[in-house]
Scaffold this motif. Structure first.
Motif, short mmCIF file in Angstrom:
data_model
loop_
_atom_site.label_atom_id
_atom_site.label_comp_id
_atom_site.label_asym_id
_atom_site.label_seq_id
_atom_site.Cartn_x
_atom_site.Cartn_y
_atom_site.Cartn_z
N LEU A 85 0.82 -1.21 0.00
CA LEU A 85 0.00 0.00 0.00
C LEU A 85 0.85 1.26 0.00
N ALA A 86 2.04 1.19 0.63
CA ALA A 86 2.92 2.35 0.68
C ALA A 86 3.47 2.72 -0.70
N LEU A 87 3.41 1.81 -1.64
CA LEU A 87 3.88 2.09 -2.99
C LEU A 87 2.88 2.90 -3.80
N THR A 88 1.64 2.95 -3.33
CA THR A 88 0.61 3.72 -4.04
C THR A 88 0.36 5.02 -3.30
N VAL A 89 0.06 6.05 -4.02
CA VAL A 89 -0.19 7.36 -3.40
C VAL A 89 -1.42 7.30 -2.50
N VAL A 90 -2.45 6.64 -2.96
CA VAL A 90 -3.70 6.56 -2.20
C VAL A 90 -3.53 5.70 -0.95
N GLY A 91 -2.67 4.68 -1.01
CA GLY A 91 -2.51 3.76 0.10
C GLY A 91 -1.55 4.20 1.19
N VAL A 92 -0.82 5.28 0.98
CA VAL A 92 0.19 5.72 1.95
C VAL A 92 -0.38 5.94 3.35
N PRO A 93 -1.49 6.66 3.50
CA PRO A 93 -2.01 6.85 4.87
C PRO A 93 -2.38 5.54 5.56
N VAL A 94 -2.97 4.61 4.83
CA VAL A 94 -3.33 3.32 5.41
C VAL A 94 -2.07 2.53 5.74
N ALA A 95 -1.07 2.59 4.87
CA ALA A 95 0.18 1.87 5.10
C ALA A 95 0.88 2.38 6.35
N ILE A 96 0.92 3.68 6.53
CA ILE A 96 1.55 4.25 7.73
C ILE A 96 0.79 3.81 8.97
N TRP A 97 -0.53 3.86 8.91
CA TRP A 97 -1.35 3.41 10.04
C TRP A 97 -1.06 1.96 10.37
N MET A 98 -1.02 1.11 9.33
CA MET A 98 -0.79 -0.32 9.54
C MET A 98 0.60 -0.59 10.10
N LEU A 99 1.62 0.05 9.54
CA LEU A 99 2.99 -0.21 9.99
C LEU A 99 3.23 0.33 11.40
N ASN A 100 2.55 1.40 11.76
CA ASN A 100 2.67 1.89 13.13
C ASN A 100 2.06 0.93 14.14
N ARG A 101 1.14 0.09 13.70
CA ARG A 101 0.52 -0.89 14.58
C ARG A 101 1.14 -2.27 14.48
N LEU A 102 2.18 -2.42 13.69
CA LEU A 102 2.82 -3.72 13.51
C LEU A 102 3.33 -4.34 14.82
N PRO A 103 3.95 -3.56 15.73
CA PRO A 103 4.36 -4.20 16.99
C PRO A 103 3.19 -4.83 17.76
N TYR A 104 2.02 -4.20 17.69
CA TYR A 104 0.85 -4.74 18.38
C TYR A 104 0.34 -6.00 17.67
N VAL A 105 0.32 -5.97 16.35
CA VAL A 105 -0.13 -7.13 15.59
C VAL A 105 0.80 -8.32 15.82
N THR A 106 2.09 -8.05 15.98
CA THR A 106 3.06 -9.13 16.15
C THR A 106 3.03 -9.72 17.55
N SER A 107 3.06 -8.86 18.57
CA SER A 107 3.20 -9.40 19.94
C SER A 107 2.41 -8.62 20.98
N LEU A 108 1.38 -7.91 20.56
CA LEU A 108 0.53 -7.14 21.47
C LEU A 108 1.31 -6.05 22.20
N TYR A 109 2.43 -5.60 21.64
CA TYR A 109 3.26 -4.55 22.23
C TYR A 109 2.71 -3.19 21.80
N ARG A 110 2.40 -2.34 22.76
CA ARG A 110 1.87 -1.00 22.46
C ARG A 110 3.03 -0.02 22.31
N PHE A 111 3.32 0.37 21.07
CA PHE A 111 4.44 1.26 20.78
C PHE A 111 4.18 2.66 21.32
#
Length: 125
Positions: free
Chosen positions: A97-123
Motif C-alpha cells: 500500500l505504501a507504494l501507491t499514493v492513495v494507500g500511503v495513509p493506510v500503510a503508515i497506520w498499519m505499519l505503526n501498529r505492527l508491533p501490536y499485531v506481532t506481539s501485542l506490544y503498544r508502541f
C-alpha cells in the motif's frame, strides 16, 4: 524523548522510510523463524514505526508507560499462535500500500501498529 518535527519525519518517510521498512520487516520475520535470533527479530519489529517515520516510542522506564501492556506470557502465547504469521501478512500488505499514493495513509497506520499485531506490544502507549 521528544518527537521530531513533522517536516523531518515526512522527509525521512519520502526519502528513506518507505523503502527501508519492508527490508527491516522481512529481515525481522526471517529472524523470528529461528529460535536463537527471535529476540532480535521482535526488537526489529518493535522499531518499525521508528524506521518508517522516525516516531519515538514511549519511554519504558516510566512506570505509567507499562500500564496497558499485556503480560509477557500472554504476548508470547499470542506471538506463537497468531503474531508470527499475521505480522508477515500485515506488514507486506502495508508495504504494498505504501507504494501507491492513495494507500500511503493506510500503510503508515498499519505499519505503526505492527508491533501490536506481532506481539501485542503498544508502541505509543
Amino acid at each position: 524523548m521528544t518527537q521530531r518535527s513533522v517536516l523531518v519525519r515526512a522527509l525521512w518517510f519520502v526519502f528513506v522510510g518507505w523503502w527501508v521498512t519492508p527490508i527491516v520487516v522481512n529481515t525481522a520475520w526471517l529472524l523470528n523463524v529461528t529460535v536463537i535470533l527471535l529476540p532480535i527479530g521482535i526488537k526489529l519489529i518493535n522499531l518499525v514505526p521508528t524506521v518508517l517515520t522516525l516516531a519515538e516510542p514511549r519511554s519504558l522506564s516510566e512506570p505509567e508507560s507499562a500500564r496497558g501492556q499485556r503480560s509477557l506470557a500472554v504476548r508470547a502465547i499470542y506471538f506463537v499462535l497468531v503474531g508470527w504469521w499475521l505480522s508477515l501478512l500485515w506488514a507486506n500488505v502495508a508495504s504494498f500500500l505504501a507504494l501507491t499514493v492513495v494507500g500511503v495513509p493506510v500503510a503508515i497506520w498499519m505499519l505503526n501498529r505492527l508491533p501490536y499485531v506481532t506481539s501485542l506490544y503498544r508502541f505509543h502507549g
